[in-house]
Scaffold this active site. Structure first.
Site, PDB file in Angstrom:
ATOM      1  N   ASP A  54     -76.019 -66.387 -73.127  1.00  0.00           N
ATOM      2  CA  ASP A  54     -77.303 -66.397 -73.817  1.00  0.00           C
ATOM      3  C   ASP A  54     -77.053 -66.022 -75.324  1.00  0.00           C
ATOM      4  OD1 ASP A  54     -77.024 -63.921 -72.694  1.00  0.00           O
ATOM      5  OD2 ASP A  54     -79.024 -63.596 -72.212  1.00  0.00           O
TER       6      ASP A  54
ATOM      7  N   TYR B 196     -69.632 -77.151 -61.089  1.00  0.00           N
ATOM      8  CA  TYR B 196     -69.555 -78.596 -61.002  1.00  0.00           C
ATOM      9  C   TYR B 196     -68.793 -79.066 -59.616  1.00  0.00           C
ATOM     10  CZ  TYR B 196     -70.737 -79.800 -65.807  1.00  0.00           C
ATOM     11  OH  TYR B 196     -71.339 -80.045 -66.695  1.00  0.00           O
TER      12      TYR B 196
ATOM     13  N   LYS C 281     -71.368 -64.701 -68.148  1.00  0.00           N
ATOM     14  CA  LYS C 281     -72.895 -64.137 -67.776  1.00  0.00           C
ATOM     15  C   LYS C 281     -72.454 -62.748 -66.881  1.00  0.00           C
ATOM     16  CE  LYS C 281     -77.323 -63.999 -67.967  1.00  0.00           C
ATOM     17  NZ  LYS C 281     -77.958 -63.435 -69.252  1.00  0.00           N
TER      18      LYS C 281
ATOM     19  N   ASP D 112     -72.543 -78.955 -76.686  1.00  0.00           N
ATOM     20  CA  ASP D 112     -73.607 -79.898 -77.081  1.00  0.00           C
ATOM     21  C   ASP D 112     -74.300 -79.049 -78.527  1.00  0.00           C
ATOM     22  OD1 ASP D 112     -73.094 -81.832 -75.406  1.00  0.00           O
ATOM     23  OD2 ASP D 112     -75.197 -82.402 -74.996  1.00  0.00           O
TER      24      ASP D 112
ATOM     25  N   ASP E 227     -70.071 -76.618 -71.237  1.00  0.00           N
ATOM     26  CA  ASP E 227     -70.930 -77.922 -71.301  1.00  0.00           C
ATOM     27  C   ASP E 227     -72.175 -77.985 -72.206  1.00  0.00           C
ATOM     28  OD1 ASP E 227     -71.825 -80.609 -70.805  1.00  0.00           O
ATOM     29  OD2 ASP E 227     -73.367 -79.767 -69.044  1.00  0.00           O
TER      30      ASP E 227
HETATM   31  C1  IPM Z   1     -69.684 -83.621 -70.753  1.00  0.00           C
HETATM   32  C2  IPM Z   1     -70.938 -84.558 -70.147  1.00  0.00           C
HETATM   33  C3  IPM Z   1     -70.233 -84.501 -68.714  1.00  0.00           C
HETATM   34  C4  IPM Z   1     -70.208 -82.970 -68.138  1.00  0.00           C
HETATM   35  C5  IPM Z   1     -71.142 -85.352 -67.754  1.00  0.00           C
HETATM   36  C6  IPM Z   1     -71.329 -86.695 -68.271  1.00  0.00           C
HETATM   37  C7  IPM Z   1     -70.921 -85.276 -66.138  1.00  0.00           C
HETATM   38  O1  IPM Z   1     -71.939 -83.902 -70.411  1.00  0.00           O
HETATM   39  O2  IPM Z   1     -68.520 -84.285 -70.889  1.00  0.00           O
HETATM   40  O3  IPM Z   1     -70.116 -82.733 -71.365  1.00  0.00           O
HETATM   41  O4  IPM Z   1     -71.232 -82.474 -67.732  1.00  0.00           O
HETATM   42  O5  IPM Z   1     -69.296 -82.432 -68.001  1.00  0.00           O
HETATM   43 MG    MG Z   2     -71.885 -82.433 -71.792  1.00  0.00          MG
END
Ligand code: IPM
Ligand code: MG
Length: 359
Positions: free
Chosen positions: A224, A141, A192, A252, A248
């Site tokens: 993975d 990042y 990884k 999700d 990240d």
């Molecule tokens: C998160 C989001 C952010 C990230 C984006 C909006 C920059 O996806 O907080 O998970 O990738 O960290």
């Molecule tokens: Mg995210």
């Protein structure tokens, strides 16, 4: 002591959901919660439109002065074509770096009432209660060099750098181990290391820090495989310790296990306990302004804020109990309502939680 909270509504559904969280904060104050002062500032696309910068100087200065920052969400199609530096997400990334918010905590906990909202079978997710501890200010990042160029011959190339220093790994590992001691005592570190040098260092440093925490059981898992295990048997996890990019992605996935990404809060804190609190979902531009977004992820972020940055953990628990209470009563926003079931709007859900605080 008077606490300062900076609210950054941001884009899309951000303003609607932060308004509900502020409602809950004000209701708490009337029940002798901590004394606080709330200010607002611009971030993301809204800040680009108003000030030509996704993180105006003034916003960063106010955030530095605050005990805690509450963020809605940033981004939307309107700003997608902008140069990288002007993108709304850049504002958030600069805020994280500017406050040195290296530790991102993302709990994924199943509310029993919502077990049927998950796309996984109830027996797979029953009892799910894990936390992702994601490193937030390093990795690909922020790694340099980064950029895009045109090679001799005219072909385009773009590049980023995955890089970690020992001290960055050490400090986030400590956060994970300490948290595990207050939970079920297990850390699974994600990397990884079969391919990447940055991951090999990650694995070594995490193992070294683990020696100082004999009460915690450490395992390592490739990212993975972790993705597969999260979908296969997510209840095997307690604390998942991850580098920035892998965290990240996995967060999700973990969020979706609980049924709705709209339910999940997060905290990003620095060494001095100052923090940024935000729901883990995005700005959902498709439903913005329709009073249909789920504000519970933001309201639960306020609970984390009370716990980690405002020195009021009991108040935080009170907010969590109020949320559980309204779910038990059957109040549902559209994302967590059963098919055909009527649903509450964003504002009604906020009111329901604010009212439940008194009980
Ligand atoms: C998160 C989001 C952010 C990230 C984006 C909006 C920059 O996806 O907080 O998970 O990738 O960290
Ligand atoms: Mg995210």
């Amino acid at each position: 002591m008077l606490k300062k909270i900076l609210v950054l509504p941001g884009d899309g559904i951000g303003p609607e959901i932060t308004a509900q969280a502020v409602k809950v904060l004000r209701a708490l104050r009337s029940h002798s919660g901590p004394e606080f002062e709330i200010e607002e500032a611009l971030i993301g696309g809204a800040a680009v439109d108003a000030a030509g910068d996704p993180l105006p100087q003034e916003t960063l200065a106010k955030a530095r002065q605050a005990d805690a920052v509450l963020l809605g969400a940033v981004g939307g199609p309107k700003w997608d074509a902008l140069a990288t530096k002007l993108r709304p997400e850049r504002g958030l990334l600069r805020l994280r770096a500017g406050l040195d918010l290296f530790a991102n905590l993302r709990p994924a906990k199943l509310y029993g009432e919502l077990i049927d909202s998950s796309s996984l079978k109830p027996e797979v997710i029953e009892g799910l209660d894990l936390v992702i501890v994601r490193e937030l200010t390093g990795d690909v990042y922020y790694g340099e060099p980064r950029g895009a160029r045109t090679l001799a011959g005219g072909e385009r190339q773009a590049f980023n750098t995955m890089v970690y220093r020992e001290s960055e790994i050490d400090r986030i590992a400590r956060v994970a181990f300490k948290l595990a001691l207050q939970r079920r005592g297990r850390v699974c570190s994600i990397d990884k290391a079969n391919v990447l040098e940055a991951s090999q260092l990650w694995r070594q440093v995490v193992a070294e820090v683990a020696c100082e925490f004999p009460g915690v059981e450490l395992t390592h898992m490739y990212v993975d495989n972790a993705a597969m295990q999260l979908a296969r048997r997510p209840t095997q996890f307690d604390v998942l310790l991850t580098p920035n990019l892998f965290g990240d992605i996995l967060s999700d996935l973990a969020a979706m296990l609980t049924g709705s990404i709209g339910m999940l809060p997060s905290a990003s804190v620095n060494q001095s306990g100052q923090g940024l609190y935000e729901p883990i979902h995005g700005s959902a531009p498709d439903i913005a302004g329709q009073n249909s977004a789920n504000p519970l992820g933001t309201i639960l972020s306020v609970a984390m804020m009370l716990h980690y940055s405002l020195g009021a953990p009991l108040m935080g628990e009170r907010v969590e109990r109020a949320v559980a209470g309204v779910l038990r009563q059957g109040v549902r926003t559209q994302d967590i309502a059963a098919p055909g079931e009527s649903s509450a709007g964003t504002g009604e859900m906020g009111n329901a939680v604010a009212n439940a605080l008194g009980r």
